[in-house]
Structures are given as C-alpha cells and as structure tokens.
Design a protein around this motif. Structure first.
Motif, mmCIF file in Angstrom:
data_model
loop_
_atom_site.group_PDB
_atom_site.id
_atom_site.type_symbol
_atom_site.label_atom_id
_atom_site.label_comp_id
_atom_site.label_asym_id
_atom_site.label_seq_id
_atom_site.Cartn_x
_atom_site.Cartn_y
_atom_site.Cartn_z
ATOM 1 N N PRO A 44 -8.306 -7.708 7.327
ATOM 2 C CA PRO A 44 -7.275 -8.753 7.309
ATOM 3 C C PRO A 44 -6.151 -8.495 6.306
ATOM 4 O O PRO A 44 -5.109 -9.143 6.364
ATOM 5 C CB PRO A 44 -8.045 -10.018 6.931
ATOM 6 N N LEU A 45 -6.350 -7.549 5.391
ATOM 7 C CA LEU A 45 -5.278 -7.218 4.454
ATOM 8 C C LEU A 45 -4.245 -6.276 5.064
ATOM 9 O O LEU A 45 -3.168 -6.092 4.503
ATOM 10 C CB LEU A 45 -5.850 -6.602 3.176
ATOM 11 N N LEU A 46 -4.555 -5.684 6.203
ATOM 12 C CA LEU A 46 -3.582 -4.797 6.856
ATOM 13 C C LEU A 46 -2.291 -5.528 7.223
ATOM 14 O O LEU A 46 -1.195 -5.029 6.936
ATOM 15 C CB LEU A 46 -4.209 -4.147 8.086
ATOM 16 N N PRO A 47 -2.350 -6.710 7.846
ATOM 17 C CA PRO A 47 -1.095 -7.439 8.095
ATOM 18 C C PRO A 47 -0.372 -7.840 6.806
ATOM 19 O O PRO A 47 0.850 -7.919 6.790
ATOM 20 C CB PRO A 47 -1.526 -8.672 8.889
ATOM 21 N N VAL A 48 -1.121 -8.053 5.719
ATOM 22 C CA VAL A 48 -0.491 -8.382 4.442
ATOM 23 C C VAL A 48 0.395 -7.233 3.974
ATOM 24 O O VAL A 48 1.505 -7.439 3.482
ATOM 25 C CB VAL A 48 -1.553 -8.738 3.371
ATOM 26 N N VAL A 49 -0.098 -6.013 4.151
ATOM 27 C CA VAL A 49 0.689 -4.835 3.766
ATOM 28 C C VAL A 49 1.973 -4.769 4.591
ATOM 29 O O VAL A 49 3.056 -4.519 4.058
ATOM 30 C CB VAL A 49 -0.155 -3.550 3.919
ATOM 31 N N ALA A 50 1.870 -5.018 5.890
ATOM 32 C CA ALA A 50 3.055 -5.007 6.751
ATOM 33 C C ALA A 50 4.008 -6.140 6.397
ATOM 34 O O ALA A 50 5.231 -5.940 6.368
ATOM 35 C CB ALA A 50 2.641 -5.101 8.216
ATOM 36 N N ILE A 51 3.478 -7.307 6.114
ATOM 37 C CA ILE A 51 4.321 -8.444 5.714
ATOM 38 C C ILE A 51 5.078 -8.104 4.442
ATOM 39 O O ILE A 51 6.283 -8.348 4.324
ATOM 40 C CB ILE A 51 3.460 -9.722 5.544
ATOM 41 N N TYR A 52 4.388 -7.519 3.489
ATOM 42 C CA TYR A 52 5.018 -7.132 2.229
ATOM 43 C C TYR A 52 6.117 -6.097 2.473
ATOM 44 O O TYR A 52 7.242 -6.233 1.982
ATOM 45 C CB TYR A 52 3.961 -6.584 1.274
ATOM 46 N N TYR A 53 5.804 -5.077 3.246
ATOM 47 C CA TYR A 53 6.761 -4.002 3.492
ATOM 48 C C TYR A 53 8.011 -4.518 4.204
ATOM 49 O O TYR A 53 9.130 -4.226 3.788
ATOM 50 C CB TYR A 53 6.106 -2.901 4.322
ATOM 51 N N TRP A 54 7.839 -5.284 5.260
ATOM 52 C CA TRP A 54 8.996 -5.751 6.036
ATOM 53 C C TRP A 54 9.795 -6.817 5.304
ATOM 54 O O TRP A 54 10.993 -6.966 5.535
ATOM 55 C CB TRP A 54 8.564 -6.259 7.397
ATOM 56 N N THR A 55 9.157 -7.568 4.432
ATOM 57 C CA THR A 55 9.890 -8.561 3.654
ATOM 58 C C THR A 55 10.793 -7.885 2.628
ATOM 59 O O THR A 55 11.893 -8.362 2.355
ATOM 60 C CB THR A 55 8.930 -9.538 2.961
ATOM 61 N N ALA A 88 3.324 -0.374 -8.588
ATOM 62 C CA ALA A 88 2.782 -1.371 -9.521
ATOM 63 C C ALA A 88 3.087 -2.789 -9.029
ATOM 64 O O ALA A 88 2.234 -3.682 -9.120
ATOM 65 C CB ALA A 88 3.353 -1.150 -10.917
ATOM 66 N N LEU A 89 4.277 -2.986 -8.491
ATOM 67 C CA LEU A 89 4.642 -4.293 -7.946
ATOM 68 C C LEU A 89 3.775 -4.642 -6.741
ATOM 69 O O LEU A 89 3.297 -5.776 -6.603
ATOM 70 C CB LEU A 89 6.127 -4.292 -7.562
ATOM 71 N N PHE A 90 3.548 -3.659 -5.861
ATOM 72 C CA PHE A 90 2.679 -3.888 -4.707
ATOM 73 C C PHE A 90 1.247 -4.188 -5.158
ATOM 74 O O PHE A 90 0.591 -5.072 -4.603
ATOM 75 C CB PHE A 90 2.696 -2.674 -3.779
ATOM 76 N N THR A 91 0.768 -3.455 -6.158
ATOM 77 C CA THR A 91 -0.582 -3.693 -6.673
ATOM 78 C C THR A 91 -0.710 -5.117 -7.201
ATOM 79 O O THR A 91 -1.692 -5.809 -6.914
ATOM 80 C CB THR A 91 -0.913 -2.679 -7.778
ATOM 81 N N GLY A 92 0.272 -5.568 -7.945
ATOM 82 C CA GLY A 92 0.254 -6.945 -8.440
ATOM 83 C C GLY A 92 0.283 -7.962 -7.307
ATOM 84 O O GLY A 92 -0.404 -8.986 -7.364
ATOM 85 N N ALA A 93 1.068 -7.667 -6.276
ATOM 86 C CA ALA A 93 1.140 -8.582 -5.131
ATOM 87 C C ALA A 93 -0.201 -8.651 -4.400
ATOM 88 O O ALA A 93 -0.664 -9.741 -4.051
ATOM 89 C CB ALA A 93 2.248 -8.145 -4.181
ATOM 90 N N ILE A 94 -0.823 -7.500 -4.163
ATOM 91 C CA ILE A 94 -2.121 -7.485 -3.475
ATOM 92 C C ILE A 94 -3.189 -8.195 -4.300
ATOM 93 O O ILE A 94 -4.008 -8.954 -3.762
ATOM 94 C CB ILE A 94 -2.540 -6.032 -3.148
ATOM 95 N N ILE A 95 -3.180 -7.972 -5.596
ATOM 96 C CA ILE A 95 -4.157 -8.646 -6.463
ATOM 97 C C ILE A 95 -3.945 -10.159 -6.415
ATOM 98 O O ILE A 95 -4.912 -10.928 -6.311
ATOM 99 C CB ILE A 95 -4.066 -8.102 -7.902
ATOM 100 N N THR A 96 -2.696 -10.604 -6.435
ATOM 101 C CA THR A 96 -2.405 -12.037 -6.387
ATOM 102 C C THR A 96 -2.831 -12.644 -5.050
ATOM 103 O O THR A 96 -3.448 -13.712 -5.014
ATOM 104 C CB THR A 96 -0.908 -12.278 -6.636
ATOM 105 N N VAL A 97 -2.514 -11.964 -3.946
ATOM 106 C CA VAL A 97 -2.910 -12.460 -2.623
ATOM 107 C C VAL A 97 -4.432 -12.500 -2.500
ATOM 108 O O VAL A 97 -5.001 -13.471 -1.987
ATOM 109 C CB VAL A 97 -2.282 -11.590 -1.509
#
Length: 170
Positions: A35-46, A103-112
């Motif tokens: 379920p984190l796969l769509p999160v990665v796409a959401i982050y990238y496209w945003t 590092a920003l992506f890592t922080g975002a994934i940890i927060t989500v």
C-alpha cells in the motif's frame, strides 16, 4: 502525446493501487509495503509542478484499496490524502541536491507511516505491532534510493560527451 503526460499521474497511482490490491502471497510482516507504492507515486507526482493529480483521484485510490481488501472503510483514503498534504508541504521547500531530496522523501515516508500506524492503532483501540510499518517504510525508502540512483545513472549516460571541434590548422 500531451494527453498521455496529462493522464500519467492518475494512471500510475491507479495502477500501483491495483498492484497493492493483488494477492502476492507475502508474509503478514511484509504486506504493508504494497500500500505504500501509491504513496510513492503520490509524492513524486505532487512534487512535479506540471503534473495533474487531483485530490479526488487520490481519495478514490485509497477508497478502492479499502473496499477491495476489506479493510476499514476510509483508512487508506485518509492515509493517501495525508501523504498528499505532506507532499504539498515538501514541494514548497527548496532542495538542491539528490541527498536532500532523498532525506525529504525519507521524512515524508516516516511521517505517513507513523500516521498510518497511529490511525490503525486508534481503529483497533490498542497499539499495534509497529514492525510491519517500519519494514514497509524501510523498503519504500530503499526503493526510492535505488530509483534515484538509477535515474541519476541513466541521465548521466544519456548526456553526450563534450563536443569536439575539429578544425584544420593554417
């Protein structure tokens, strides 16, 4: 071809949601990765300012995941919308290097992931085992690092060598 660029964000989030729904036979500890796969796409496209990814498509992707996996209705829809909000805030920050982006992506994934764990714990009125969530976040960060590295190598391999100007001497 422009319409393909227009639909790519929504199509990729929908495709990754379908991938997350499919029964892959993963052990229980590793199931949170999908379920984190769509999160990665959401982050990238945003973060891509030219991409079109409406909030309703993010909500529908989460709702589809909830309905087809027979989970609590609205759980993944809420998590995906939180991921979108985090990505919007991350898009406003100025980052220059690849290490800063990672590092920003890592922080975002940890927060989500922390939000997903807290929401699931609130749903069950007990603190859940955090190991599946930590593993999922770790795999997502490692996958993002690998993708970033591969993109960097591909971009450097695609750049032409310094042009050489051959002239005949006088």
């Amino acid at each position: 071809m422009r319409w393909l660029r227009f639909l790519m964000p929504v199509a990729s989030v929908a495709a990754l949601t379908i991938v997350a729904i499919l029964p892959w036979g993963l052990p229980t500890v590793d199931r949170f990765v999908l379920p984190l796969l769509p999160v990665v796409a959401i982050y990238y496209w945003t973060l891509d300012r030219d991409a079109w990814l409406p909030e309703w498509s993010i909500f529908l992707a989460g709702l589809l995941l909830d309905v087809l996996t027979q989970g609590p209705l609205g759980y993944w829809a809420l998590v995906y919308l939180v991921a979108y909000v985090i990505a919007v805030y991350c898009s406003r920050l100025e980052v220059d290097t690849t290490a800063q982006r990672l590092a920003l992506f890592t922080g975002a994934i940890i927060t989500v992931t922390l939000f997903a764990w807290l929401a699931a714990s609130a749903y069950f009125i007990a603190f859940l085992d955090a190991e599946p969530y930590v593993r999922g976040a770790g795999v997502a960060v490692l996958a993002a690092a690998l993708i970033t590295l591969l993109r960097r190598v591909a971009r450097s391999a695609g750049t032409p060598a310094r042009p050489v100007r051959l002239t005949r001497g006088d």
